[in-house]
Motif scaffolding. Structure first.
Motif, PDB file in Angstrom:
ATOM      1  N   GLU A  22      38.802  36.276  40.107  1.00  0.00           N
ATOM      2  CA  GLU A  22      39.258  34.934  40.471  1.00  0.00           C
ATOM      3  C   GLU A  22      38.272  34.315  41.452  1.00  0.00           C
ATOM      4  O   GLU A  22      37.802  34.983  42.373  1.00  0.00           O
ATOM      5  CB  GLU A  22      40.636  34.983  41.122  1.00  0.00           C
ATOM      6  CG  GLU A  22      41.737  35.356  40.180  1.00  0.00           C
ATOM      7  CD  GLU A  22      43.102  35.335  40.830  1.00  0.00           C
ATOM      8  OE1 GLU A  22      44.088  35.295  40.088  1.00  0.00           O
ATOM      9  OE2 GLU A  22      43.190  35.363  42.074  1.00  0.00           O
ATOM     10  N   SER A  24      37.702  30.793  43.928  1.00  0.00           N
ATOM     11  CA  SER A  24      38.478  29.714  44.537  1.00  0.00           C
ATOM     12  C   SER A  24      37.567  28.816  45.346  1.00  0.00           C
ATOM     13  O   SER A  24      36.437  29.168  45.668  1.00  0.00           O
ATOM     14  CB  SER A  24      39.600  30.283  45.401  1.00  0.00           C
ATOM     15  OG  SER A  24      39.065  31.153  46.370  1.00  0.00           O
ATOM     16  N   ASP A  25      38.081  27.661  45.673  1.00  0.00           N
ATOM     17  CA  ASP A  25      37.366  26.667  46.440  1.00  0.00           C
ATOM     18  C   ASP A  25      38.225  26.295  47.642  1.00  0.00           C
ATOM     19  O   ASP A  25      39.458  26.285  47.549  1.00  0.00           O
ATOM     20  CB  ASP A  25      37.110  25.441  45.567  1.00  0.00           C
ATOM     21  CG  ASP A  25      36.108  24.483  46.161  1.00  0.00           C
ATOM     22  OD1 ASP A  25      35.389  24.877  47.103  1.00  0.00           O
ATOM     23  OD2 ASP A  25      36.026  23.337  45.682  1.00  0.00           O
ATOM     24  N   VAL A  26      37.589  26.016  48.757  1.00  0.00           N
ATOM     25  CA  VAL A  26      38.322  25.629  49.957  1.00  0.00           C
ATOM     26  C   VAL A  26      38.014  24.161  50.240  1.00  0.00           C
ATOM     27  O   VAL A  26      36.857  23.784  50.425  1.00  0.00           O
ATOM     28  CB  VAL A  26      37.936  26.505  51.159  1.00  0.00           C
ATOM     29  CG1 VAL A  26      38.656  26.033  52.403  1.00  0.00           C
ATOM     30  CG2 VAL A  26      38.235  27.961  50.876  1.00  0.00           C
ATOM     31  N   ASP A  28      39.544  21.030  52.717  1.00  0.00           N
ATOM     32  CA  ASP A  28      40.453  20.689  53.823  1.00  0.00           C
ATOM     33  C   ASP A  28      41.267  21.894  54.285  1.00  0.00           C
ATOM     34  O   ASP A  28      42.472  21.807  54.487  1.00  0.00           O
ATOM     35  CB  ASP A  28      41.390  19.540  53.433  1.00  0.00           C
ATOM     36  CG  ASP A  28      40.637  18.249  53.171  1.00  0.00           C
ATOM     37  OD1 ASP A  28      39.583  18.039  53.811  1.00  0.00           O
ATOM     38  OD2 ASP A  28      41.102  17.454  52.334  1.00  0.00           O
ATOM     39  N   LYS A  30      42.343  24.325  52.703  1.00  0.00           N
ATOM     40  CA  LYS A  30      43.291  24.830  51.715  1.00  0.00           C
ATOM     41  C   LYS A  30      42.500  25.470  50.585  1.00  0.00           C
ATOM     42  O   LYS A  30      41.580  24.871  50.038  1.00  0.00           O
ATOM     43  CB  LYS A  30      44.165  23.707  51.156  1.00  0.00           C
ATOM     44  CG  LYS A  30      45.213  23.208  52.097  1.00  0.00           C
ATOM     45  CD  LYS A  30      46.132  22.254  51.385  1.00  0.00           C
ATOM     46  CE  LYS A  30      47.276  21.828  52.290  1.00  0.00           C
ATOM     47  NZ  LYS A  30      48.214  20.959  51.580  1.00  0.00           N
ATOM     48  N   GLU A  31      42.882  26.686  50.252  1.00  0.00           N
ATOM     49  CA  GLU A  31      42.207  27.409  49.185  1.00  0.00           C
ATOM     50  C   GLU A  31      42.934  27.143  47.874  1.00  0.00           C
ATOM     51  O   GLU A  31      44.158  27.230  47.794  1.00  0.00           O
ATOM     52  CB  GLU A  31      42.203  28.907  49.490  1.00  0.00           C
ATOM     53  CG  GLU A  31      41.397  29.709  48.520  1.00  0.00           C
ATOM     54  CD  GLU A  31      41.309  31.172  48.918  1.00  0.00           C
ATOM     55  OE1 GLU A  31      40.647  31.914  48.191  1.00  0.00           O
ATOM     56  OE2 GLU A  31      41.893  31.567  49.937  1.00  0.00           O
ATOM     57  N   SER A  32      42.172  26.799  46.837  1.00  0.00           N
ATOM     58  CA  SER A  32      42.776  26.573  45.526  1.00  0.00           C
ATOM     59  C   SER A  32      41.998  27.356  44.475  1.00  0.00           C
ATOM     60  O   SER A  32      40.774  27.454  44.525  1.00  0.00           O
ATOM     61  CB  SER A  32      42.787  25.081  45.176  1.00  0.00           C
ATOM     62  OG  SER A  32      41.467  24.585  45.103  1.00  0.00           O
ATOM     63  N   LEU A  33      42.725  27.913  43.545  1.00  0.00           N
ATOM     64  CA  LEU A  33      42.137  28.712  42.478  1.00  0.00           C
ATOM     65  C   LEU A  33      41.288  27.815  41.588  1.00  0.00           C
ATOM     66  O   LEU A  33      41.756  26.776  41.109  1.00  0.00           O
ATOM     67  CB  LEU A  33      43.240  29.387  41.660  1.00  0.00           C
ATOM     68  CG  LEU A  33      42.804  30.278  40.522  1.00  0.00           C
ATOM     69  CD1 LEU A  33      42.044  31.487  41.049  1.00  0.00           C
ATOM     70  CD2 LEU A  33      44.008  30.723  39.723  1.00  0.00           C
ATOM     71  N   THR A  34      40.036  28.194  41.377  1.00  0.00           N
ATOM     72  CA  THR A  34      39.124  27.429  40.527  1.00  0.00           C
ATOM     73  C   THR A  34      39.097  28.000  39.114  1.00  0.00           C
ATOM     74  O   THR A  34      39.157  27.269  38.145  1.00  0.00           O
ATOM     75  CB  THR A  34      37.694  27.447  41.104  1.00  0.00           C
ATOM     76  OG1 THR A  34      37.739  26.952  42.438  1.00  0.00           O
ATOM     77  CG2 THR A  34      36.758  26.609  40.296  1.00  0.00           C
ATOM     78  N   ARG A  36      40.012  31.822  36.659  1.00  0.00           N
ATOM     79  CA  ARG A  36      40.410  33.221  36.495  1.00  0.00           C
ATOM     80  C   ARG A  36      39.757  33.702  35.200  1.00  0.00           C
ATOM     81  O   ARG A  36      39.984  33.129  34.142  1.00  0.00           O
ATOM     82  CB  ARG A  36      41.927  33.351  36.402  1.00  0.00           C
ATOM     83  CG  ARG A  36      42.396  34.788  36.249  1.00  0.00           C
ATOM     84  CD  ARG A  36      43.910  34.893  36.229  1.00  0.00           C
ATOM     85  NE  ARG A  36      44.445  34.512  37.522  1.00  0.00           N
ATOM     86  CZ  ARG A  36      45.427  33.624  37.687  1.00  0.00           C
ATOM     87  NH1 ARG A  36      45.964  33.024  36.652  1.00  0.00           N
ATOM     88  NH2 ARG A  36      45.867  33.328  38.892  1.00  0.00           N
TER      89      ARG A  36
END
Length: 75
Positions: A22, A24-26, A28, A30-34, A36
């Motif tokens: 997996e 992800s990008d950060v 602000d 907040k980490e969000s899955l980019t 999988r």
């Protein structure tokens, strides 16, 4: 980015080892899955251990979804 072995399966003389990665990008703070990504390795000579897998890897569809391209590049 993080990864782990998500499944193993005995196919006789071959072992299938599936691992998941997996990314992800950060933004602000907040980490969000980019993405999988599932990868399966077929290793000859390592089978024979008897475990048939847990079935956690999504099946590859027989036919891709009908949809328009995400983008088109014209030179």
């Amino acid at each position: 980015m993080q990864g782990w072995i998500s499944d193993t399966a005995d196919k006789g003389k071959i072992a299938l080892v599936t691992y998941t990665v997996e990314t992800s990008d950060v933004v602000d703070r907040k980490e969000s899955l980019t993405a999988r990504v599932y990868n399966t390795l077929a290793i000859k000579g390592l089978g024979g251990f008897g475990y048939k897998g847990n079935g956690s890897t999504p099946a590859i569809p027989a036919k891709p979804n009908e949809r328009n391209p995400d983008f088109t590049l014209v030179e």
